[in-house]
Design a protein around this motif. Sequence first.
Motif, PDB file in Angstrom:
ATOM      1  N   ALA A   1      -1.692 -11.431  -9.044  1.00 51.36           N
ATOM      2  CA  ALA A   1      -2.568 -11.049  -7.946  1.00 51.36           C
ATOM      3  C   ALA A   1      -4.036 -11.050  -8.369  1.00 51.36           C
ATOM      4  O   ALA A   1      -4.933 -11.006  -7.518  1.00 51.36           O
ATOM      5  CB  ALA A   1      -2.181  -9.669  -7.408  1.00 51.36           C
ATOM      6  N   LYS A   2      -4.279 -11.122  -9.665  1.00 48.12           N
ATOM      7  CA  LYS A   2      -5.654 -11.019 -10.169  1.00 48.12           C
ATOM      8  C   LYS A   2      -6.155 -12.261 -10.881  1.00 48.12           C
ATOM      9  O   LYS A   2      -7.359 -12.535 -10.896  1.00 48.12           O
ATOM     10  CB  LYS A   2      -5.758  -9.824 -11.138  1.00 48.12           C
ATOM     11  CG  LYS A   2      -5.412  -8.488 -10.536  1.00 48.12           C
ATOM     12  CD  LYS A   2      -6.392  -8.070  -9.454  1.00 48.12           C
ATOM     13  CE  LYS A   2      -6.055  -6.693  -8.909  1.00 48.12           C
ATOM     14  NZ  LYS A   2      -6.916  -6.334  -7.750  1.00 48.12           N
TER      15      LYS A   2
ATOM     16  N   ARG B   1      -4.437 -14.495  -4.115  1.00 51.44           N
ATOM     17  CA  ARG B   1      -4.351 -13.679  -2.890  1.00 51.44           C
ATOM     18  C   ARG B   1      -2.992 -13.856  -2.209  1.00 51.44           C
ATOM     19  O   ARG B   1      -2.433 -12.893  -1.666  1.00 51.44           O
ATOM     20  CB  ARG B   1      -5.491 -14.067  -1.945  1.00 51.44           C
ATOM     21  CG  ARG B   1      -5.503 -13.294  -0.633  1.00 51.44           C
ATOM     22  CD  ARG B   1      -5.917 -11.846  -0.801  1.00 51.44           C
ATOM     23  NE  ARG B   1      -6.084 -11.206   0.499  1.00 51.44           N
ATOM     24  CZ  ARG B   1      -5.554 -10.018   0.833  1.00 51.44           C
ATOM     25  NH1 ARG B   1      -4.838  -9.339  -0.048  1.00 51.44           N
ATOM     26  NH2 ARG B   1      -5.746  -9.498   2.029  1.00 51.44           N
TER      27      ARG B   1
ATOM     28  N   GLU C   1      -0.613 -11.712  -4.019  1.00 52.76           N
ATOM     29  CA  GLU C   1      -0.867 -10.318  -3.656  1.00 52.76           C
ATOM     30  C   GLU C   1      -0.232  -9.978  -2.304  1.00 52.76           C
ATOM     31  O   GLU C   1       0.444  -8.955  -2.147  1.00 52.76           O
ATOM     32  CB  GLU C   1      -2.380 -10.072  -3.612  1.00 52.76           C
ATOM     33  CG  GLU C   1      -2.772  -8.635  -3.326  1.00 52.76           C
ATOM     34  CD  GLU C   1      -4.276  -8.440  -3.348  1.00 52.76           C
ATOM     35  OE1 GLU C   1      -4.719  -7.359  -3.769  1.00 52.76           O
ATOM     36  OE2 GLU C   1      -5.020  -9.358  -2.943  1.00 52.76           O
TER      37      GLU C   1
ATOM     38  N   THR D   1       3.094  -8.909  -4.617  1.00 59.08           N
ATOM     39  CA  THR D   1       2.620  -7.708  -5.324  1.00 59.08           C
ATOM     40  C   THR D   1       2.415  -6.533  -4.373  1.00 59.08           C
ATOM     41  O   THR D   1       2.885  -5.410  -4.635  1.00 59.08           O
ATOM     42  CB  THR D   1       1.324  -8.023  -6.088  1.00 59.08           C
ATOM     43  OG1 THR D   1       1.562  -9.127  -6.952  1.00 59.08           O
ATOM     44  CG2 THR D   1       0.865  -6.832  -6.902  1.00 59.08           C
ATOM     45  N   ASN D   2       1.713  -6.742  -3.266  1.00 60.82           N
ATOM     46  CA  ASN D   2       1.496  -5.643  -2.323  1.00 60.82           C
ATOM     47  C   ASN D   2       2.797  -5.137  -1.693  1.00 60.82           C
ATOM     48  O   ASN D   2       2.997  -3.918  -1.615  1.00 60.82           O
ATOM     49  CB  ASN D   2       0.512  -6.059  -1.218  1.00 60.82           C
ATOM     50  CG  ASN D   2      -0.934  -5.980  -1.666  1.00 60.82           C
ATOM     51  OD1 ASN D   2      -1.222  -5.527  -2.777  1.00 60.82           O
ATOM     52  ND2 ASN D   2      -1.843  -6.404  -0.819  1.00 60.82           N
TER      53      ASN D   2
ATOM     54  N   SER E   1       5.637  -8.970  -9.529  1.00 59.92           N
ATOM     55  CA  SER E   1       4.695  -9.626 -10.444  1.00 59.92           C
ATOM     56  C   SER E   1       5.448 -10.190 -11.640  1.00 59.92           C
ATOM     57  O   SER E   1       6.564  -9.755 -11.953  1.00 59.92           O
ATOM     58  CB  SER E   1       3.616  -8.648 -10.932  1.00 59.92           C
ATOM     59  OG  SER E   1       4.182  -7.625 -11.734  1.00 59.92           O
TER      60      SER E   1
END
Length: 458
Positions: free
Chosen positions: A16-17, A363, A366, A370-371, A383
């Motif tokens: 996500a990063k 994104r 994410e 992930t979210n 993740s």
Amino acid sequence: MVNMDLLIKNGTIVTAKESYIADLGVDNGKIVAIGKDLAVDADKVVDATGKLVLPGAIDVHTHLAMPFGGTVSADSYLAGTRAAACGGVTTVFDYPVQRKGGTILGLINSKKEILEEEACVDYAFHCCITDLNGGEILEEMEKAVEEGITSFKCFLVYKKENMMVDDGTLARLLLRAKELGAMINVHAENPDLIDLNIEKFLAEGKTSAWYHYLSRPEYVEAEADKRAVHWATHLEAPIYIVHMADKEGLEACIDAKRAGHEVYVETCPQYLEFTCDVYKREDGRNFVCSPPMKGEESREALWEAIKAGFIDTIATDHCPFQSYEKDWGKDDFTKIPNGCAGVENLYPYMLDAANAGKLSFERVVELCSTNPAKIFGCTNKGSLTIGKDADIVIYDKEKDFTIHVENMHSDYDHTIWEGKELHGYPLQTYLRGKLVYDNGEFVGAPGSGKFVKRVAKK
């Protein structure tokens, strides 16, 4: 030298990063090593050079084998989870519906029995609450949370189907969920305005699919969005708004987020791709879902909110029906079973958008993995991290793919995504380290999916 079950070499790992090139090692269903040029032996080695290595997607909104509209949704648990695997989705959340006199765990356990035989990917549940049974459900929620059912849904519509809750019931559930570290999910539309509009249109002989949209347009959803957020923020309880489709309601959620309230927003690919104009088509009934697709202004607002970080998850509301069932409403939109296909299209659609530069691949991870894992307490998912489940998708950014009902893996006979061209497509899906999808073919096994016991918020 260390031996592992699976080694994926030289792929671009996407979180996500960030994204970076590395090897990834899997043993006993878990990710056990990530690094450059891992010096390990493995029973199976996959060269992912030039490919993206992604965490499996989590579709937190599906309705499999769901009785609705005089029939049952077209995908069984087997077919729906098989399709999920083939689209890179490694965990699905189903929405069983509790009825008056029924218990949460009685319902969930009956679904588990089926899924233990049929599930091709891992699974979790949000339980739809329709009746508090004199307060017994509020008590049972504690045991349900202990058993890993940490989210519950309220419908603010479907009064005639005896699925709707009133504002008082919503408030009680919001407060009880807050006590337990659980979440209330809300389908927000105003039933009285819908009924008023339907009565008017039918009296005027306006019965095409276009009037499905006009009976529940933007302001009908927005009012309920705002009401749900109003109660949640004043009760200081978290809330999750499902399948957000309208600009005005979205703005209310964004305002609440900016004020520091715990408001989560989900939207779906169909609201990002289509507008209400689909209901003017000859096959418009195939696109009937609730809430319906809205105008272009709302579609654009959803994309802007995704880019700005105000939408938390993308899910599908996967609830397909067969063509002949949709045809029941050819001359009366109120008889069209509500729902569309999507679970196999979720990740490919969003990754195609990233490939086109609409948002980053990070994104997409994410929003789709992930979210969902963080919001709903899936501690072993979401993740590519050492110690987490080895739910992995290998994705080829250069593979072109056109969606046709014939190359999907569900049991429905049509799809709203027919003819959609995608640039980039999943090559393989691994469920806890086991290959379940390989270049267009499902290679997993029914019953291989496991129940995901979730953790409540502290």
